[in-house]
Design a protein around this motif. Structure first.
Motif, mmCIF file in Angstrom:
data_model
loop_
_atom_site.group_PDB
_atom_site.id
_atom_site.type_symbol
_atom_site.label_atom_id
_atom_site.label_comp_id
_atom_site.label_asym_id
_atom_site.label_seq_id
_atom_site.Cartn_x
_atom_site.Cartn_y
_atom_site.Cartn_z
ATOM 1 N N VAL A 65 -9.069 -13.722 92.203
ATOM 2 C CA VAL A 65 -9.055 -13.460 93.032
ATOM 3 C C VAL A 65 -10.181 -12.672 93.792
ATOM 4 O O VAL A 65 -11.270 -13.679 95.004
ATOM 5 N N LEU A 66 -10.930 -12.134 92.576
ATOM 6 C CA LEU A 66 -11.646 -11.482 93.415
ATOM 7 C C LEU A 66 -13.578 -12.535 92.881
ATOM 8 O O LEU A 66 -14.527 -12.299 94.089
ATOM 9 N N GLU A 67 -13.169 -14.001 92.330
ATOM 10 C CA GLU A 67 -14.410 -14.780 92.085
ATOM 11 C C GLU A 67 -14.018 -15.380 93.656
ATOM 12 O O GLU A 67 -14.536 -15.845 94.162
ATOM 13 N N ALA A 68 -12.714 -16.257 94.400
ATOM 14 C CA ALA A 68 -12.491 -16.782 95.290
ATOM 15 C C ALA A 68 -13.383 -15.814 96.273
ATOM 16 O O ALA A 68 -13.911 -16.516 97.405
ATOM 17 N N LEU A 69 -13.103 -14.630 97.044
ATOM 18 C CA LEU A 69 -14.296 -13.569 98.038
ATOM 19 C C LEU A 69 -15.006 -13.709 97.946
ATOM 20 O O LEU A 69 -15.899 -13.845 98.826
ATOM 21 N N ASN A 70 -16.272 -13.350 96.374
ATOM 22 C CA ASN A 70 -17.057 -13.591 96.157
ATOM 23 C C ASN A 70 -17.859 -14.478 96.641
ATOM 24 O O ASN A 70 -18.918 -15.404 97.631
ATOM 25 N N LEU A 71 -17.021 -16.191 96.408
ATOM 26 C CA LEU A 71 -17.584 -17.601 96.717
ATOM 27 C C LEU A 71 -17.613 -17.533 98.344
ATOM 28 O O LEU A 71 -18.580 -18.439 98.863
ATOM 29 N N ALA A 72 -16.564 -16.842 99.116
ATOM 30 C CA ALA A 72 -16.837 -17.314 99.989
ATOM 31 C C ALA A 72 -17.345 -16.252 100.791
ATOM 32 O O ALA A 72 -18.224 -16.609 102.290
ATOM 33 N N ILE A 73 -17.597 -15.199 100.424
ATOM 34 C CA ILE A 73 -19.263 -14.864 101.087
ATOM 35 C C ILE A 73 -20.448 -15.256 100.955
ATOM 36 O O ILE A 73 -21.383 -15.107 101.864
ATOM 37 N N LEU A 74 -20.572 -15.789 100.049
ATOM 38 C CA LEU A 74 -22.087 -16.264 98.998
ATOM 39 C C LEU A 74 -22.316 -17.331 100.365
ATOM 40 O O LEU A 74 -22.704 -17.977 101.287
ATOM 41 N N ARG A 75 -21.205 -18.631 100.765
ATOM 42 C CA ARG A 75 -20.592 -19.722 101.268
ATOM 43 C C ARG A 75 -20.576 -19.287 102.612
ATOM 44 O O ARG A 75 -21.673 -19.673 103.955
ATOM 45 N N ARG A 76 -20.767 -18.583 103.077
ATOM 46 C CA ARG A 76 -19.975 -17.962 104.854
ATOM 47 C C ARG A 76 -21.175 -16.766 104.731
ATOM 48 O O ARG A 76 -21.472 -17.415 106.418
ATOM 49 N N ASN A 77 -21.821 -15.767 104.510
ATOM 50 C CA ASN A 77 -22.600 -14.744 105.030
ATOM 51 C C ASN A 77 -22.069 -14.372 105.922
ATOM 52 O O ASN A 77 -22.451 -14.083 107.435
ATOM 53 N N PRO A 78 -20.883 -13.648 106.130
ATOM 54 C CA PRO A 78 -19.779 -13.460 107.211
ATOM 55 C C PRO A 78 -20.368 -12.154 107.865
ATOM 56 O O PRO A 78 -21.362 -10.710 106.685
ATOM 57 N N SER A 79 -20.443 -11.629 108.652
ATOM 58 C CA SER A 79 -20.598 -9.916 110.052
ATOM 59 C C SER A 79 -19.821 -9.555 109.540
ATOM 60 O O SER A 79 -18.265 -8.957 108.818
ATOM 61 N N LYS A 80 -19.851 -8.146 109.651
ATOM 62 C CA LYS A 80 -18.901 -6.353 109.314
ATOM 63 C C LYS A 80 -18.222 -7.055 110.406
ATOM 64 O O LYS A 80 -18.424 -7.584 111.450
ATOM 65 N N GLY A 81 -17.081 -6.468 109.918
ATOM 66 C CA GLY A 81 -16.044 -6.397 110.567
ATOM 67 C C GLY A 81 -14.250 -7.311 110.573
ATOM 68 O O GLY A 81 -13.626 -7.498 111.199
ATOM 69 N N LEU A 82 -15.166 -8.194 109.920
ATOM 70 C CA LEU A 82 -13.907 -9.527 109.372
ATOM 71 C C LEU A 82 -12.650 -8.995 108.682
ATOM 72 O O LEU A 82 -12.802 -8.075 108.321
ATOM 73 N N ILE A 83 -11.489 -9.221 109.336
ATOM 74 C CA ILE A 83 -10.296 -9.024 109.156
ATOM 75 C C ILE A 83 -10.295 -10.274 107.777
ATOM 76 O O ILE A 83 -10.236 -11.316 107.879
#
Length: 255
Positions: free
Chosen positions: A154-172
């Protein structure tokens, strides 16, 4: 093009001028279009989605006409199967508040992500799939499979999502109360990126309905007919079904 296809330009323009519109098309041609599209989606689409799919290709065939033709051809979308849930919420970790509160509307990408875990049978045993979905576009921004329900995938999926989308702070980031999301490692990862954690009420599947709905679609439309021989085989099919078909081709009624 006429030279390549070995037809006369005058013959082409005559065909353009005299070709029938949809209302004048031969019924056999309509039946062929409907049957072809029905089979293309593995016999899982009914008349509403077939109508949308054909319309997107330039064929203006009404839903009622498609439903009528499907009945005459004995074409019926396959029924959905029921599945069990895999959430383990029997833990001592602190549970986050439900910030989403069943509001599944998002007005910008990378504002709200939802996540969930399901299981898929293979010849070698159960495999587990985690997905992270963007509420704005309904796109699966990342997914991972695992042979166990350990938190690491699950942590791997989160890290991959962050790498792909580079979201800003405040994401829910919304999920159920599973131990994989409630553990310290996962919470720390959310905090490092400035994300806000949200969790469903206990035993309320409606609080994470979009993720639950995706799994129903995935199993019904895409993978019910497959026999998987292990993790590598499952990953190969999921890449095709999620990244190539669901994210790029499937009709999403919500959007």
């Amino acid at each position: 093009m006429c030279r390549v296809l070995k037809v006369s330009s005058s013959g082409y323009y005559k065909w353009v001028k005299n070709r029938p519109n949809d209302g004048e098309s031969n019924i056999d041609d309509k039946d062929f279009l409907i049957r072809t599209e029905f089979n293309r989606f593995n016999k899982k689409y009914g008349s509403p989605k077939l109508s949308e799919s054909l319309r997107s290709k330039g064929y203006d065939i009404s839903q009622s006409s498609i439903a009528r033709r499907m009945r005459k051809m004995s074409l019926c979308a396959r029924k959905k199967k029921k599945y069990m849930k895999t959430t383990d919420s029997d833990h001592d970790y602190k549970v986050a508040d439900n910030l989403l509160d069943q509001n599944f509307t998002s007005y910008s990408p990378n504002a709200v992500w939802v996540s969930d875990i399901t299981y898929i049978a293979t010849v070698t045993g159960w495999m587990y799939l985690v997905i992270i979905l963007d509420l704005f576009s309904r796109k699966i921004v990342s997914w991972q499979t695992s042979e166990t329900l350990e938190r690491y995938f699950v942590l791997e999926a989160l890290n991959l999502a962050i790498l792909r989308r580079n979201p800003s702070k405040g994401l829910i980031f919304h999920s159920d109360r599973g131990v994989q999301y409630a553990c310290h490692d996962f919470k720390d990862a959310l905090e490092r990126n400035g994300f806000l954690q949200s969790m469903s009420a206990k035993g309320n599947c409606y609080d994470n309905a979009v993720a639950e709905s995706f799994f129903k679609i995935l199993k019904y439309e895409l993978i019910d007919d497959y026999k998987f021989y292990g993790k590598e085989d499952l990953d190969r099919v999921l890449f095709k079904k999620i990244d190539m078909e669901y994210n790029r081709q499937r009709i999403h009624s919500t959007i």
